[in-house]
Design a protein around this motif. Structure first.
Motif, mmCIF file in Angstrom:
data_model
loop_
_atom_site.group_PDB
_atom_site.id
_atom_site.type_symbol
_atom_site.label_atom_id
_atom_site.label_comp_id
_atom_site.label_asym_id
_atom_site.label_seq_id
_atom_site.Cartn_x
_atom_site.Cartn_y
_atom_site.Cartn_z
ATOM 1 N N ALA A 18 2.209 3.182 -11.577
ATOM 2 C CA ALA A 18 2.303 2.807 -10.163
ATOM 3 C C ALA A 18 2.863 3.926 -9.286
ATOM 4 N N LEU A 19 3.211 5.046 -9.878
ATOM 5 C CA LEU A 19 3.815 6.146 -9.119
ATOM 6 C C LEU A 19 2.775 6.900 -8.299
ATOM 7 N N SER A 20 3.234 7.417 -7.170
ATOM 8 C CA SER A 20 2.383 8.280 -6.352
ATOM 9 C C SER A 20 2.245 9.634 -7.043
ATOM 10 N N PRO A 21 1.254 10.449 -6.656
ATOM 11 C CA PRO A 21 1.091 11.775 -7.278
ATOM 12 C C PRO A 21 2.363 12.636 -7.208
ATOM 13 N N LYS A 22 3.073 12.566 -6.075
ATOM 14 C CA LYS A 22 4.287 13.375 -5.941
ATOM 15 C C LYS A 22 5.390 12.892 -6.882
ATOM 16 N N LYS A 23 5.523 11.577 -6.991
ATOM 17 C CA LYS A 23 6.538 11.034 -7.890
ATOM 18 C C LYS A 23 6.194 11.324 -9.348
ATOM 19 N N ARG A 24 4.889 11.379 -9.641
ATOM 20 C CA ARG A 24 4.486 11.691 -11.009
ATOM 21 C C ARG A 24 4.886 13.123 -11.391
ATOM 22 N N THR A 55 11.727 12.111 -1.699
ATOM 23 C CA THR A 55 10.838 11.647 -2.771
ATOM 24 C C THR A 55 11.604 11.481 -4.074
ATOM 25 N N ARG A 58 13.480 8.213 -3.773
ATOM 26 C CA ARG A 58 12.576 7.072 -3.932
ATOM 27 C C ARG A 58 12.148 6.915 -5.396
ATOM 28 N N ASP A 62 12.611 3.667 -7.924
ATOM 29 C CA ASP A 62 11.549 3.072 -8.748
ATOM 30 C C ASP A 62 12.019 2.833 -10.173
#
Length: 293
Positions: A18-24, A55, A58, A62
């Motif tokens: 469920a993570l965004s590309p930046k969080k990944r 980020t 955030r 998560d």
């Protein structure tokens, strides 16, 4: 029970889809080298992953943390188990500045003592003291760096209490005593990073023979916490690979004080016997020198 490393990785894997590309990017960075995170600030992690600091915050949300600082505390507890002396020295080198080394260590001691005062309650101190006072037999255990703390506490406890067994090298004597001794017993364990495997093995033996265990360690993630009946958490903030034990010594001295004054008259009798024995053995230097009548 999962290891601390597995616990962290499971948290990341659970939310990864469920993570965004930046969080990944942050997740991939931690999974690749989780130890390195402990050596970096949020800004440095953000720069490494080419993202913003918000980020990072955030991402920690998560994972179930209230913010980056709670995540840092979690990582500190986790990595206290894994960090080698070289890792700690590396961290200290990265944080080095031009300040006086003695000043730095003094301030570190002051900070640890202030944290001790703010986190350890009087009720907990009295509760631990009462348990040790009431036990017919007390084992005091600590290995490697923690052996210094165990010896200090055990030496003082022997002055005011009978049937105190001190072990700082995992002798067969203490194992035999645990197996044979049927009296009311308590084991007082001191273990700080890195946690000696033989400490855990001895605690497992003690639990098998119904010995009540009290421990002092630095984080709820310490492997000895789960084996204890009662525990005290004393944070260990260090400026290098050298463990700062001044505040731990302070706590142990306060604990001896509490035990002593649970029966002051008895403590005086024990201390008098100790002093008489030392005079007979001519153990300590006097103004008359050694060997004086």
């Amino acid at each position: 029970m999962n290891s601390a490393r597995e616990d962290l990785f499971n948290k990341i894997i659970k939310v990864y889809p469920a993570l965004s590309p930046k969080k990944r990017r942050v997740a991939d960075f931690i999974l690749k080298d989780h130890k390195k995170v402990f050596l970096m600030t949020a800004r440095e992690i953000a720069e490494e992953c080419s993202i913003s600091e918000p980020t990072i915050i955030r991402f920690t949300n998560d994972l179930g943390f209230s913010g980056y600082m709670e995540f840092v505390q979690y990582m500190k507890g986790l990595l206290h188990i894994e960090l080698t002396a070289v890792d700690r020295l590396q961290k200290a080198s990265q944080q080095s500045d031009e300040s006086n080394t003695l000043d730095k260590y003094c301030q570190n001691t002051i900070d640890n003592i202030e944290n001790l005062r703010n986190t350890i309650s009087k009720a907990d101190l009295k509760k631990i003291a009462a348990a040790i006072f009431k036990a017919e037999t007390a084992y005091v255990v600590g290995y490697r760096a923690s052996a210094t703390l165990a010896y200090y506490f055990g030496y003082l406890l022997k002055k005011i209490k009978d049937n105190v067994f001190l072990d700082t090298s995992l002798s067969w004597e203490i194992r035999d005593s645990i197996i044979r001794n049927g009296k009311s017993r308590i084991m007082f364990v001191i273990a700080f990073p890195r946690y000696a495997r033989k400490t855990i093995e001895l605690m497992e033996l003690a639990r098998k023979y119904k010995v009540k265990i009290i421990c002092i360690s630095d984080t709820p993630k310490s492997p000895i916490i789960a084996l204890s009946d009662h525990y005290i958490i004393i944070d260990l903030e260090s400026v290098s690979f050298i463990d700062p034990f001044a505040h731990i010594i302070t706590y142990l001295a306060a604990l001896i004080h509490e035990i002593t004054f649970m029966d002051n008259a008895k403590a005086v009798r024990y201390l008098s016997k100790f002093d008489d024995g030392m005079k007979i053995a001519n153990e300590f230097y006097t103004d008359n020198g050694f060997g004086a009548p």
